[in-house]
Design a protein around this motif. Structure first.
Motif, short mmCIF file in Angstrom:
data_model
loop_
_atom_site.label_atom_id
_atom_site.label_comp_id
_atom_site.label_asym_id
_atom_site.label_seq_id
_atom_site.Cartn_x
_atom_site.Cartn_y
_atom_site.Cartn_z
N GLU A 63 0.84 -1.19 0.00
CA GLU A 63 0.00 0.00 0.00
C GLU A 63 0.88 1.24 0.00
O GLU A 63 1.98 1.22 0.54
CB GLU A 63 -0.88 0.05 1.25
N THR A 65 -0.01 5.74 0.07
CA THR A 65 -0.98 6.82 0.00
C THR A 65 -0.44 7.90 -0.93
O THR A 65 0.68 8.38 -0.76
CB THR A 65 -1.24 7.42 1.39
N VAL A 114 -6.12 8.19 -10.33
CA VAL A 114 -5.92 7.93 -8.90
C VAL A 114 -5.78 9.29 -8.21
O VAL A 114 -4.75 9.95 -8.33
CB VAL A 114 -4.67 7.06 -8.66
N PRO A 115 -6.81 9.71 -7.48
CA PRO A 115 -6.78 11.03 -6.85
C PRO A 115 -5.79 11.12 -5.67
O PRO A 115 -5.50 10.12 -5.01
CB PRO A 115 -8.21 11.22 -6.33
N THR A 118 -5.70 9.12 -2.09
CA THR A 118 -6.09 7.72 -2.27
C THR A 118 -5.03 6.78 -1.71
O THR A 118 -3.83 7.03 -1.87
CB THR A 118 -6.27 7.41 -3.78
N LEU A 120 -3.48 3.39 -2.52
CA LEU A 120 -3.40 2.44 -3.63
C LEU A 120 -3.05 1.08 -3.04
O LEU A 120 -2.04 0.94 -2.34
CB LEU A 120 -2.35 2.87 -4.65
N HIS A 121 -3.89 0.09 -3.28
CA HIS A 121 -3.70 -1.27 -2.79
C HIS A 121 -3.12 -2.10 -3.93
O HIS A 121 -3.76 -2.25 -4.97
CB HIS A 121 -5.03 -1.87 -2.33
N ARG A 141 -5.30 -1.24 -6.96
CA ARG A 141 -6.72 -0.95 -6.84
C ARG A 141 -6.96 0.23 -5.91
O ARG A 141 -6.18 0.47 -4.99
CB ARG A 141 -7.45 -2.18 -6.28
N ILE A 142 -8.05 0.92 -6.13
CA ILE A 142 -8.44 2.02 -5.27
C ILE A 142 -9.72 1.64 -4.53
O ILE A 142 -10.47 0.77 -4.98
CB ILE A 142 -8.63 3.34 -6.06
N GLY A 143 -9.93 2.24 -3.37
CA GLY A 143 -11.14 1.95 -2.60
C GLY A 143 -11.06 0.68 -1.78
O GLY A 143 -12.05 0.25 -1.20
N ALA A 150 -7.04 0.33 -10.93
CA ALA A 150 -6.60 1.63 -11.43
C ALA A 150 -5.37 1.50 -12.33
O ALA A 150 -5.25 2.21 -13.32
CB ALA A 150 -6.29 2.56 -10.25
#
Length: 194
Positions: A63, A65, A114-115, A118, A120-121, A141-143, A150
């Motif tokens: 991960e 950020t 990707v904002p 976020t 990012l996973h 992935r996001i979220g 993403a």
């Protein structure tokens, strides 16, 4: 991936990857391979500070950020930063094989923006090995870990000897890393780099 080059397709005689018996246990945080690595090191104030964990088999999760320092377009992550996150995650896989390897080729697909802010996973896996060549894939992935894709990548890493770094790196950094009394940190400093 669309348009993946032939260089990233494992040949027919490639073999499945084998996790090294001394690899970190699944769930274990891998930590920074080098303090000043832009991808995972704590010594880079504007770096990604990516944290990777060992998974099952030859897989990792990670991960990071996206901060305002990582912007390309206003409020969005720079594509090069996202490619760096994928490369760093893919490179972490080599610690599970216990080999020193460098990125030979990285192909990235940018699927959605990707904002900033976020998390990012990332998930990565080695798919095959042939001689010194290590074939791997990753997705970001996001979220959440199961959120929408993403970014994704396929990569080819090439196993090298530590001489690759000694012959090509700046002598002062090489000497500092080689002088580290911590054997694991010393080995990990040369884990992956272009």
């Amino acid at each position: 991936m669309t348009g993946t080059s032939a260089a990233l397709t494992p040949p027919a005689d490639a073999i499945p990857p084998v996790r090294h018996p001394d690899a970190p246990a699944p769930g274990e945080l891998l930590g920074s391979h080098y303090e000043y690595c832009f991808g995972c090191g704590g010594g880079q104030s504007h770096g990604l500070h990516l944290e990777a964990r060992a998974g099952e088999g030859v897989t990792v999760t990670a991960e990071f950020t996206v901060t305002p320092d990582h912007q390309g377009a206003p409020g969005l992550a720079h594509g090069g930063v996202l490619a760096t996150a994928l490369d760093e995650t893919l490179g972490s896989l080599n610690w599970l094989l216990r080999v020193i390897a460098v990125t030979g080729r990285l192909e990235t697909d940018f699927v959605r923006p990707v904002p900033v802010g976020t998390v990012l996973h990332l998930q990565a896996a080695v798919t095959a090995v042939r001689g010194r060549k290590i074939f791997s894939t990753a997705v970001g992935r996001i979220g959440g870990p199961d959120g929408p894709v993403a970014v994704r990548a396929e990569a080819l890493f090439i196993e090298v000897k530590v001489d690759h770094f000694i012959d090509n790196g700046r002598p002062e950094e090489i000497q500092a890393a080689m002088s580290d009394p911590d054997q694991v940190r010393r080995a990990r400093a040369f884990e992956v780099n272009p």
